[in-house]
Design a protein around this motif. Structure first.
Motif, PDB file in Angstrom:
ATOM      1  N   PRO A  34      -5.070  44.594   2.647  1.00 15.19           N
ATOM      2  CA  PRO A  34      -5.904  43.594   1.959  1.00 15.19           C
ATOM      3  C   PRO A  34      -6.049  42.278   2.711  1.00 15.19           C
ATOM      4  O   PRO A  34      -7.038  41.560   2.501  1.00 15.19           O
ATOM      5  N   VAL A  35      -5.086  41.937   3.583  1.00 15.81           N
ATOM      6  CA  VAL A  35      -5.139  40.618   4.231  1.00 15.81           C
ATOM      7  C   VAL A  35      -5.029  40.695   5.750  1.00 15.81           C
ATOM      8  O   VAL A  35      -5.223  39.683   6.431  1.00 15.81           O
ATOM      9  N   ASP A  36      -4.707  41.858   6.309  1.00 18.50           N
ATOM     10  CA  ASP A  36      -4.500  41.983   7.752  1.00 18.50           C
ATOM     11  C   ASP A  36      -4.920  43.379   8.183  1.00 18.50           C
ATOM     12  O   ASP A  36      -4.078  44.250   8.432  1.00 18.50           O
ATOM     13  N   GLU A  37      -6.218  43.593   8.305  1.00 18.93           N
ATOM     14  CA  GLU A  37      -6.734  44.916   8.641  1.00 18.93           C
ATOM     15  C   GLU A  37      -6.289  45.354  10.034  1.00 18.93           C
ATOM     16  O   GLU A  37      -5.978  46.523  10.261  1.00 18.93           O
ATOM     17  N   VAL A  38      -6.226  44.407  10.972  1.00 15.40           N
ATOM     18  CA  VAL A  38      -5.785  44.744  12.321  1.00 15.40           C
ATOM     19  C   VAL A  38      -4.332  45.227  12.299  1.00 15.40           C
ATOM     20  O   VAL A  38      -3.974  46.232  12.913  1.00 15.40           O
ATOM     21  N   GLY A  39      -3.487  44.507  11.557  1.00 18.81           N
ATOM     22  CA  GLY A  39      -2.097  44.926  11.438  1.00 18.81           C
ATOM     23  C   GLY A  39      -1.959  46.276  10.759  1.00 18.81           C
ATOM     24  O   GLY A  39      -1.101  47.084  11.125  1.00 18.81           O
ATOM     25  N   ALA A  40      -2.791  46.515   9.754  1.00 18.27           N
ATOM     26  CA  ALA A  40      -2.749  47.800   9.044  1.00 18.27           C
ATOM     27  C   ALA A  40      -3.079  48.950   9.983  1.00 18.27           C
ATOM     28  O   ALA A  40      -2.399  49.988   9.985  1.00 18.27           O
ATOM     29  N   ARG A  41      -4.118  48.768  10.806  1.00 17.55           N
ATOM     30  CA  ARG A  41      -4.492  49.827  11.742  1.00 17.55           C
ATOM     31  C   ARG A  41      -3.402  50.055  12.778  1.00 17.55           C
ATOM     32  O   ARG A  41      -3.108  51.190  13.159  1.00 17.55           O
ATOM     33  N   ALA A  42      -2.781  48.956  13.227  1.00 19.56           N
ATOM     34  CA  ALA A  42      -1.708  49.106  14.207  1.00 19.56           C
ATOM     35  C   ALA A  42      -0.520  49.864  13.615  1.00 19.56           C
ATOM     36  O   ALA A  42       0.081  50.718  14.276  1.00 19.56           O
ATOM     37  N   ALA A  43      -0.168  49.551  12.363  1.00 15.79           N
ATOM     38  CA  ALA A  43       0.936  50.249  11.711  1.00 15.79           C
ATOM     39  C   ALA A  43       0.630  51.735  11.563  1.00 15.79           C
ATOM     40  O   ALA A  43       1.502  52.593  11.802  1.00 15.79           O
ATOM     41  N   GLU A  44      -0.579  52.064  11.167  1.00 14.47           N
ATOM     42  CA  GLU A  44      -0.967  53.467  10.987  1.00 14.47           C
ATOM     43  C   GLU A  44      -0.836  54.257  12.290  1.00 14.47           C
ATOM     44  O   GLU A  44      -0.508  55.444  12.278  1.00 14.47           O
ATOM     45  N   ARG A  45      -1.113  53.588  13.412  1.00  9.39           N
ATOM     46  CA  ARG A  45      -1.149  54.281  14.705  1.00  9.39           C
ATOM     47  C   ARG A  45       0.171  54.185  15.471  1.00  9.39           C
ATOM     48  O   ARG A  45       0.270  54.723  16.579  1.00  9.39           O
ATOM     49  N   VAL A  61       5.315  39.565   6.036  1.00 10.69           N
ATOM     50  CA  VAL A  61       5.578  38.209   5.535  1.00 10.69           C
ATOM     51  C   VAL A  61       4.562  37.230   6.108  1.00 10.69           C
ATOM     52  O   VAL A  61       3.994  36.403   5.385  1.00 10.69           O
ATOM     53  N   GLU A  62       4.301  37.326   7.404  1.00  8.49           N
ATOM     54  CA  GLU A  62       3.329  36.426   8.034  1.00  8.49           C
ATOM     55  C   GLU A  62       1.965  36.530   7.370  1.00  8.49           C
ATOM     56  O   GLU A  62       1.290  35.511   7.155  1.00  8.49           O
ATOM     57  N   ALA A  63       1.570  37.740   7.012  1.00 11.36           N
ATOM     58  CA  ALA A  63       0.248  37.947   6.425  1.00 11.36           C
ATOM     59  C   ALA A  63       0.106  37.286   5.057  1.00 11.36           C
ATOM     60  O   ALA A  63      -1.009  36.993   4.622  1.00 11.36           O
ATOM     61  N   GLY A  64       1.229  37.036   4.381  1.00 12.37           N
ATOM     62  CA  GLY A  64       1.178  36.445   3.049  1.00 12.37           C
ATOM     63  C   GLY A  64       1.381  34.949   3.020  1.00 12.37           C
ATOM     64  O   GLY A  64       1.479  34.368   1.936  1.00 12.37           O
ATOM     65  N   ASP A  70      -2.631  35.817  -1.125  1.00 10.36           N
ATOM     66  CA  ASP A  70      -2.406  36.755  -0.023  1.00 10.36           C
ATOM     67  C   ASP A  70      -1.056  37.451  -0.167  1.00 10.36           C
ATOM     68  O   ASP A  70      -0.943  38.669   0.017  1.00 10.36           O
ATOM     69  N   ALA A  71      -0.016  36.683  -0.476  1.00 17.00           N
ATOM     70  CA  ALA A  71       1.309  37.275  -0.660  1.00 17.00           C
ATOM     71  C   ALA A  71       1.298  38.267  -1.815  1.00 17.00           C
ATOM     72  O   ALA A  71       1.903  39.349  -1.728  1.00 17.00           O
ATOM     73  N   LEU A  72       0.631  37.901  -2.896  1.00 18.45           N
ATOM     74  CA  LEU A  72       0.552  38.804  -4.048  1.00 18.45           C
ATOM     75  C   LEU A  72      -0.245  40.056  -3.717  1.00 18.45           C
ATOM     76  O   LEU A  72       0.098  41.156  -4.182  1.00 18.45           O
ATOM     77  N   ALA A  73      -1.281  39.909  -2.909  1.00 15.55           N
ATOM     78  CA  ALA A  73      -2.078  41.076  -2.527  1.00 15.55           C
ATOM     79  C   ALA A  73      -1.249  42.052  -1.706  1.00 15.55           C
ATOM     80  O   ALA A  73      -1.329  43.277  -1.902  1.00 15.55           O
ATOM     81  N   ARG A  76       1.276  43.733  -4.234  1.00 18.83           N
ATOM     82  CA  ARG A  76       0.637  44.720  -5.127  1.00 18.83           C
ATOM     83  C   ARG A  76       0.228  45.968  -4.358  1.00 18.83           C
ATOM     84  O   ARG A  76       0.422  47.097  -4.831  1.00 18.83           O
ATOM     85  N   ALA A  77      -0.357  45.781  -3.190  1.00 20.49           N
ATOM     86  CA  ALA A  77      -0.804  46.938  -2.413  1.00 20.49           C
ATOM     87  C   ALA A  77       0.383  47.789  -1.973  1.00 20.49           C
ATOM     88  O   ALA A  77       0.310  49.027  -1.976  1.00 20.49           O
ATOM     89  N   GLY A  78       1.489  47.147  -1.593  1.00 21.38           N
ATOM     90  CA  GLY A  78       2.672  47.908  -1.214  1.00 21.38           C
ATOM     91  C   GLY A  78       3.241  48.709  -2.374  1.00 21.38           C
ATOM     92  O   GLY A  78       3.597  49.882  -2.218  1.00 21.38           O
ATOM     93  N   LEU A  79       3.343  48.066  -3.541  1.00 25.41           N
ATOM     94  CA  LEU A  79       3.838  48.767  -4.729  1.00 25.41           C
ATOM     95  C   LEU A  79       2.923  49.923  -5.110  1.00 25.41           C
ATOM     96  O   LEU A  79       3.385  51.030  -5.402  1.00 25.41           O
TER      97      LEU A  79
END
Length: 479
Positions: A34-45, A61-64, A70-73, A76-79
């Protein structure tokens, strides 16, 4: 991979394998998205998750750190990701967590009434002394001055000292999930006369210890019973536990003190989170309690950055002489300064590689639930606990050695007897103050009354000193 599957399990792939790495990588990616699409893609790969997970847990933590939303997003997405992916294994195959069937029979209850004399003031065991009143205040002030705890710990402990009647927690039932845990508050609460609903595995040795603690105290301990055996299996009995706990009198405090080795830690932590989620939906008077590990990533206040910076810049000539070649030889990895001098907030990264990605996910899950529940109006006690010489830590030789040498870098490691009374006192404070003060950003809520042992205010970034601390502490750890 995970063996001995029953109850709550990791999802299986097309070949029937249950990969903890795939689950952890996917949950972290979903949380970042929700707040760091680049980081999300890197984690997936990421193809070396067990070696590189530290980067992504820091990034969460940095992303929030921008807007509170942002922190709440991220939380929530992790949960949502974890609850959407985990499964319950039953006779009819796998089911989603949300459809966890209530097929287990309900629990009976056993009750133990304490015969001891109630402790009517806050007494903290510390290095052979029993501190109370002004003596306790002075010790907490010394910890504040040494950077071992945040200044707000002194405020919270002082308030409890001023209100000894709070200790009994009249009108509450504190559900201690993981009742036999070394870091749990069972002994302190029973000595203070509280009512405790104790939940741990249905093993006679565990229950014998819990019952003995209850009899020696001055409160009441109740426990679930099935087939005449006290205890419950969190991986299988969450629906029945919801029913049992929902019937407990008074304000219900659900305290998460569970720990297990390896991947099972994620499973039991997810089970407690599902228990929390269902109880919050069932009752309108549920409070949550957690102990955050200090070996994680936290945003820290500017004054912590300033103290760490001052310590780095004023270190001895010998430290500077030794530090320069060490940093050069290690490519800058050893004895790095903790923060950039103008950081506000600073970012303290105390993740320990030896604890692994499953431990990191289990503990981050608790922080996510704390953040979301607090935002939605629940009373939440979530305090950073100090580094502590628990059995689960000292059985790891590298960690035991690092803890033995930590004092050389400004970090105090606590005995369990000190940690659990201190953290129980902070729990009492939070329950009587609506969860403590509310702050503008979730990171500030996490930093309030943090007893991090000095990790936030030391001169060096914790991981850059960990190996040297272990080297210096080998002899003491063996002793």
């Amino acid at each position: 991979m995970v063996d001995e599957q029953h109850g709550l399990v990791f999802p299986s792939d097309e070949e029937g394998r249950r990969s903890t790495t795939a689950l952890g990588r996917s949950v972290v990616a979903d949380a970042l998205r929700p707040v760091d699409e680049v980081g999300a893609r890197a984690a997936e790969r990421e193809t070396a998750w067990r070696g590189e997970y530290l980067l992504y847990f820091r990034r969460l933590v940095e992303a929030g750190l921008g807007a509170p939303e942002d922190a709440l997003a991220v939380a929530r997405a992790g949960l949502d990701s974890l609850h959407g992916r985990m499964r319950v294994l039953g006779d009819d195959g796998e089911a989603p967590l949300s459809a966890w069937p209530g097929g287990t029979e309900g629990f009976d209850q056993v009750e133990v009434t304490g015969a001891g004399e109630r402790v009517e003031e806050l007494v903290l065991p510390y290095r052979g002394d029993r501190l109370c009143g002004d003596g306790l205040r002075r010790q907490v002030d010394r910890w504040v001055e040494a950077g071992v705890v945040e200044p707000s710990v002194a405020d919270a402990v002082g308030t409890v000292v001023d209100n000894p009647g709070w200790l009994r927690l009249e009108g509450h039932t504190v559900a201690v999930i993981g009742a036999a845990s070394e870091m749990g508050p069972l002994q302190a609460l029973t000595r203070w006369g509280a009512r405790v609903a104790a939940v741990d595995l249905p093993r006679s040795g565990l229950w014998d210890r819990v019952a003995e603690t209850g009899r020696a105290g001055a409160g009441t301990v109740v426990a679930p019973v099935a087939d005449s055996v006290p205890g419950a299996d969190l991986l299988a009995d969450v629906p029945a536990l919801v029913e049992w706990l929902a019937a407990q009198p008074g304000t219900l405090v659900l305290g998460n003190y569970v720990y297990a080795d390896g991947a099972t830690n994620v499973r039991v932590s997810t089970a407690v989170d599902e228990l929390s989620r269902r109880l919050l939906a069932t009752r309108d008077d549920v409070a949550l309690a957690f102990l955050a590990t200090p070996t994680d990533v936290f945003a820290v206040p500017r004054d912590a950055v300033e103290q760490a910076t001052e310590r780095y810049e004023s270190r001895s000539a010998m430290s500077k002489t030794i530090g320069r070649p060490l940093r050069a030889a290690s490519g800058g990895r050893l004895l790095r300064r903790a923060y950039a001098a103008d950081s506000d907030p600073g970012l303290n990264d105390s993740l320990v590689p030896q604890q692994g990605p499953n431990y990191a996910l289990a503990k981050r899950l608790q922080r996510w639930r704390s953040m979301v529940a607090r935002h939605e109006g629940a009373i939440v006690s979530m305090n950073v606990a100090p580094p502590t010489r628990t059995r689960s830590v000292v059985k790891n030789r590298a960690l035991a050695a690092a803890y033995a040498g930590a004092h050389r870098f400004g970090v105090e490691v606590f005995d369990p007897s000190t940690s659990n009374v201190l953290m129980a006192a902070l729990l009492v404070h939070d329950l009587h103050t609506g969860g403590g003060p509310r702050h503008d950003h979730p990171w500030q809520d996490e930093a309030y009354a943090a007893a991090h042992g000095g990790l936030w205010r030391a001169a060096y970034a914790p991981r850059s000193a960990l190996g040297l601390a272990a080297l210096l502490g080998i002899g003491a750890a063996r002793a």
